[in-house]
Design a protein around this motif. Structure first.
Motif, PDB file in Angstrom:
ATOM      1  N   PRO A   1       0.549  -1.017  -0.056  1.00 36.38           N
ATOM      2  CA  PRO A   1       0.021   0.069  -0.223  1.00 36.38           C
ATOM      3  C   PRO A   1       0.785   1.570  -0.161  1.00 36.38           C
ATOM      4  O   PRO A   1       2.200   1.191   0.576  1.00 36.38           O
ATOM      5  CB  PRO A   1      -0.792   0.304   1.386  1.00 36.38           C
TER       6      PRO A   1
ATOM      7  N   PRO B   1      -1.131   9.153   1.772  1.00 36.67           N
ATOM      8  CA  PRO B   1      -1.827  10.507  -0.011  1.00 36.67           C
ATOM      9  C   PRO B   1      -0.671  11.600  -0.031  1.00 36.67           C
ATOM     10  O   PRO B   1      -0.562  11.862   1.043  1.00 36.67           O
ATOM     11  CB  PRO B   1      -3.421  11.014   0.704  1.00 36.67           C
TER      12      PRO B   1
ATOM     13  N   LEU C   1      -1.693  14.505  -0.976  1.00 39.54           N
ATOM     14  CA  LEU C   1      -2.619  15.302  -0.523  1.00 39.54           C
ATOM     15  C   LEU C   1      -2.832  14.936   0.790  1.00 39.54           C
ATOM     16  O   LEU C   1      -3.712  14.511   1.014  1.00 39.54           O
ATOM     17  CB  LEU C   1      -3.667  15.244  -1.265  1.00 39.54           C
TER      18      LEU C   1
ATOM     19  N   ALA D   1      -6.561  18.955   1.470  1.00 36.90           N
ATOM     20  CA  ALA D   1      -7.609  18.315   0.807  1.00 36.90           C
ATOM     21  C   ALA D   1      -9.056  19.289   1.806  1.00 36.90           C
ATOM     22  O   ALA D   1     -10.182  18.967   0.491  1.00 36.90           O
ATOM     23  CB  ALA D   1      -8.176  16.803   1.460  1.00 36.90           C
TER      24      ALA D   1
ATOM     25  N   ALA E   1     -11.790  21.087  -1.229  1.00 40.04           N
ATOM     26  CA  ALA E   1     -12.748  20.567  -1.393  1.00 40.04           C
ATOM     27  C   ALA E   1     -14.021  21.891  -0.812  1.00 40.04           C
ATOM     28  O   ALA E   1     -14.431  22.091  -1.549  1.00 40.04           O
ATOM     29  CB  ALA E   1     -12.897  19.344  -0.285  1.00 40.04           C
TER      30      ALA E   1
ATOM     31  N   LEU F   1     -13.672  23.924  -3.987  1.00 42.15           N
ATOM     32  CA  LEU F   1     -14.337  23.056  -5.354  1.00 42.15           C
ATOM     33  C   LEU F   1     -15.469  23.244  -5.256  1.00 42.15           C
ATOM     34  O   LEU F   1     -16.665  23.665  -5.407  1.00 42.15           O
ATOM     35  CB  LEU F   1     -14.106  22.374  -6.017  1.00 42.15           C
ATOM     36  N   LYS F   2     -16.611  23.128  -3.359  1.00 43.55           N
ATOM     37  CA  LYS F   2     -17.764  22.710  -3.689  1.00 43.55           C
ATOM     38  C   LYS F   2     -18.776  24.842  -3.512  1.00 43.55           C
ATOM     39  O   LYS F   2     -19.764  24.068  -4.615  1.00 43.55           O
ATOM     40  CB  LYS F   2     -18.159  22.182  -2.224  1.00 43.55           C
TER      41      LYS F   2
ATOM     42  N   LEU G   1      -3.025  18.360  -8.218  1.00 44.70           N
ATOM     43  CA  LEU G   1      -3.464  16.801  -6.736  1.00 44.70           C
ATOM     44  C   LEU G   1      -2.092  15.460  -7.447  1.00 44.70           C
ATOM     45  O   LEU G   1      -1.416  15.237  -8.177  1.00 44.70           O
ATOM     46  CB  LEU G   1      -4.431  16.274  -6.998  1.00 44.70           C
TER      47      LEU G   1
ATOM     48  N   LEU H   1     -15.602  16.545  -7.421  1.00 43.11           N
ATOM     49  CA  LEU H   1     -14.069  17.312  -7.484  1.00 43.11           C
ATOM     50  C   LEU H   1     -14.488  17.835  -5.722  1.00 43.11           C
ATOM     51  O   LEU H   1     -13.170  18.113  -5.050  1.00 43.11           O
ATOM     52  CB  LEU H   1     -13.739  17.597  -7.861  1.00 43.11           C
ATOM     53  N   SER H   2     -15.368  17.915  -5.041  1.00 49.91           N
ATOM     54  CA  SER H   2     -16.217  18.287  -3.707  1.00 49.91           C
ATOM     55  C   SER H   2     -15.613  17.755  -2.425  1.00 49.91           C
ATOM     56  O   SER H   2     -16.159  18.802  -1.766  1.00 49.91           O
ATOM     57  CB  SER H   2     -16.840  19.498  -4.326  1.00 49.91           C
ATOM     58  N   ASP H   3     -14.573  16.662  -2.629  1.00 47.82           N
ATOM     59  CA  ASP H   3     -15.213  16.129  -1.332  1.00 47.82           C
ATOM     60  C   ASP H   3     -13.269  15.518  -0.858  1.00 47.82           C
ATOM     61  O   ASP H   3     -12.512  15.418  -2.130  1.00 47.82           O
ATOM     62  CB  ASP H   3     -15.509  15.087  -1.589  1.00 47.82           C
ATOM     63  N   PRO H   4     -13.181  16.047   0.094  1.00 48.31           N
ATOM     64  CA  PRO H   4     -12.070  15.972   0.437  1.00 48.31           C
ATOM     65  C   PRO H   4     -10.953  14.264  -0.358  1.00 48.31           C
ATOM     66  O   PRO H   4     -10.679  13.939  -0.266  1.00 48.31           O
ATOM     67  CB  PRO H   4     -11.398  16.148   1.950  1.00 48.31           C
TER      68      PRO H   4
ATOM     69  N   LEU I   1     -10.773  14.073  -3.361  1.00 51.41           N
ATOM     70  CA  LEU I   1      -9.297  14.501  -4.110  1.00 51.41           C
ATOM     71  C   LEU I   1      -8.436  13.319  -3.460  1.00 51.41           C
ATOM     72  O   LEU I   1      -7.276  13.846  -4.648  1.00 51.41           O
ATOM     73  CB  LEU I   1      -9.006  15.728  -3.468  1.00 51.41           C
ATOM     74  N   ARG I   2      -8.699  12.982  -2.279  1.00 53.76           N
ATOM     75  CA  ARG I   2      -7.364  12.721  -1.657  1.00 53.76           C
ATOM     76  C   ARG I   2      -6.704  11.228  -2.112  1.00 53.76           C
ATOM     77  O   ARG I   2      -6.091  10.592  -2.509  1.00 53.76           O
ATOM     78  CB  ARG I   2      -7.519  11.637  -0.251  1.00 53.76           C
TER      79      ARG I   2
ATOM     80  N   SER J   1      -4.987  12.043  -5.971  1.00 57.25           N
ATOM     81  CA  SER J   1      -3.971  12.144  -5.679  1.00 57.25           C
ATOM     82  C   SER J   1      -2.983  11.190  -5.452  1.00 57.25           C
ATOM     83  O   SER J   1      -2.016  10.742  -5.670  1.00 57.25           O
ATOM     84  CB  SER J   1      -3.391  12.902  -4.349  1.00 57.25           C
ATOM     85  N   ILE J   2      -3.865   9.928  -4.310  1.00 63.07           N
ATOM     86  CA  ILE J   2      -2.677   8.837  -4.201  1.00 63.07           C
ATOM     87  C   ILE J   2      -3.089   7.816  -5.736  1.00 63.07           C
ATOM     88  O   ILE J   2      -1.712   7.149  -6.634  1.00 63.07           O
ATOM     89  CB  ILE J   2      -3.522   7.766  -3.435  1.00 63.07           C
TER      90      ILE J   2
ATOM     91  N   LYS K   1      -2.947   9.182  -8.856  1.00 60.96           N
ATOM     92  CA  LYS K   1      -2.083  10.053  -9.736  1.00 60.96           C
ATOM     93  C   LYS K   1      -1.217  10.020  -9.323  1.00 60.96           C
ATOM     94  O   LYS K   1       0.215   9.430 -10.278  1.00 60.96           O
ATOM     95  CB  LYS K   1      -2.521  11.373  -9.395  1.00 60.96           C
ATOM     96  N   ALA K   2      -0.498   9.257  -8.407  1.00 63.55           N
ATOM     97  CA  ALA K   2       0.853   9.174  -7.494  1.00 63.55           C
ATOM     98  C   ALA K   2       1.741   7.788  -7.862  1.00 63.55           C
ATOM     99  O   ALA K   2       2.256   7.553  -6.990  1.00 63.55           O
ATOM    100  CB  ALA K   2       1.761   9.692  -5.758  1.00 63.55           C
TER     101      ALA K   2
ATOM    102  N   ASP L   1      -4.678  -1.192  -2.262  1.00 60.29           N
ATOM    103  CA  ASP L   1      -4.443   0.374  -1.613  1.00 60.29           C
ATOM    104  C   ASP L   1      -4.822   1.691  -1.205  1.00 60.29           C
ATOM    105  O   ASP L   1      -4.158   2.504  -1.173  1.00 60.29           O
ATOM    106  CB  ASP L   1      -3.454   0.902  -2.888  1.00 60.29           C
TER     107      ASP L   1
ATOM    108  N   PRO M   1      -5.026   4.100   3.312  1.00 58.30           N
ATOM    109  CA  PRO M   1      -4.489   5.075   3.356  1.00 58.30           C
ATOM    110  C   PRO M   1      -5.050   6.421   3.927  1.00 58.30           C
ATOM    111  O   PRO M   1      -5.068   6.939   4.803  1.00 58.30           O
ATOM    112  CB  PRO M   1      -3.979   5.764   2.425  1.00 58.30           C
ATOM    113  N   LEU M   2      -6.762   5.888   3.925  1.00 59.14           N
ATOM    114  CA  LEU M   2      -7.740   7.619   4.069  1.00 59.14           C
ATOM    115  C   LEU M   2      -8.571   7.233   5.179  1.00 59.14           C
ATOM    116  O   LEU M   2      -9.607   7.719   5.494  1.00 59.14           O
ATOM    117  CB  LEU M   2      -8.365   7.357   3.207  1.00 59.14           C
TER     118      LEU M   2
END
Lengths: 116, 116
Positions: free
Chosen positions: A18, A22, A24, A29, A33, A36-37, A116, B39-42, B45-46, B49-50, B52-53, B63, B67-68
């Motif tokens: 894992p 994150p 971010l 975040a 958010a 963006l909201k 992001l 996109l308006s939720d933390p 978004l996280r 980001s995971i 993307k990375a 995975d 982390p969240l």
């Protein structure tokens, strides 16, 4: 022993490493958010577009009700959300309130997505 | 006569020319709001980001829960919203589903803000 075997063969254990954390973090975040909201409503997007296109980059609140065919209380509600999110600033001049974009705010919101 | 006089002196009539129409039309505003809402939720978004990375720009669903510190059903719910909004794509390989960014999707979402 049975329990230990179950854990060892749990597919979740066979998958992959894992990610550590994150990229971010939770605080950023939340802040992204929140902005963006404020942008996630079609009427608020249209209000921003009218303000942006207005003479001198501003619009009188009296210009913002008619094009969207919304009532004054609804428009005021949306404008307050945009001000609270740091996207619009409000200036009272005489009878009317005038709204303008906070310089750089849309660019910063956009960068929250790209970063992001 | 009294009524006519009231209309003539209504401050709303003395303000300024209303903009003809919002620059952003209703259909585009709806579509932009739909993507920005995803996109308006933390947590979403996280998750992005995971992904993307992740190695090769993708992440195994296995995975994305740890982390969240969210439950699997909650993560699945958020991932579905991101897929439905056209931001993530999902590929099932063997036991696991892998998520990757839809190429250009974050750039397009960002441009919806800059293009207001």
């Amino acid at each position: 022993m049975t329990t230990a075997l179950t854990v060892e063969t749990d597919p979740a254990q066979l998958c992959c490493e894992p990610s550590s954390q994150p990229v971010l973090n939770a605080v950023d975040a939340q802040e992204s958010a929140r902005v963006l909201k404020a942008l996630s409503d079609p009427n608020r997007l249209r209000l921003l577009s009218i303000v942006k296109a207005g003479d001198g980059g501003e619009a009188c609140v009296c210009d913002l009700t008619e094009p969207l065919d919304l009532g004054q209380p609804t428009v005021s509600h949306h404008l307050k959300i945009l001000v609270d999110a740091g996207l619009l600033e409000r200036e009272k001049r005489g009878t009317w309130a005038y709204y303008s974009l906070v310089p750089g705010a849309l660019e910063a919101a956009s960068a929250r997505i790209l970063g992001l």
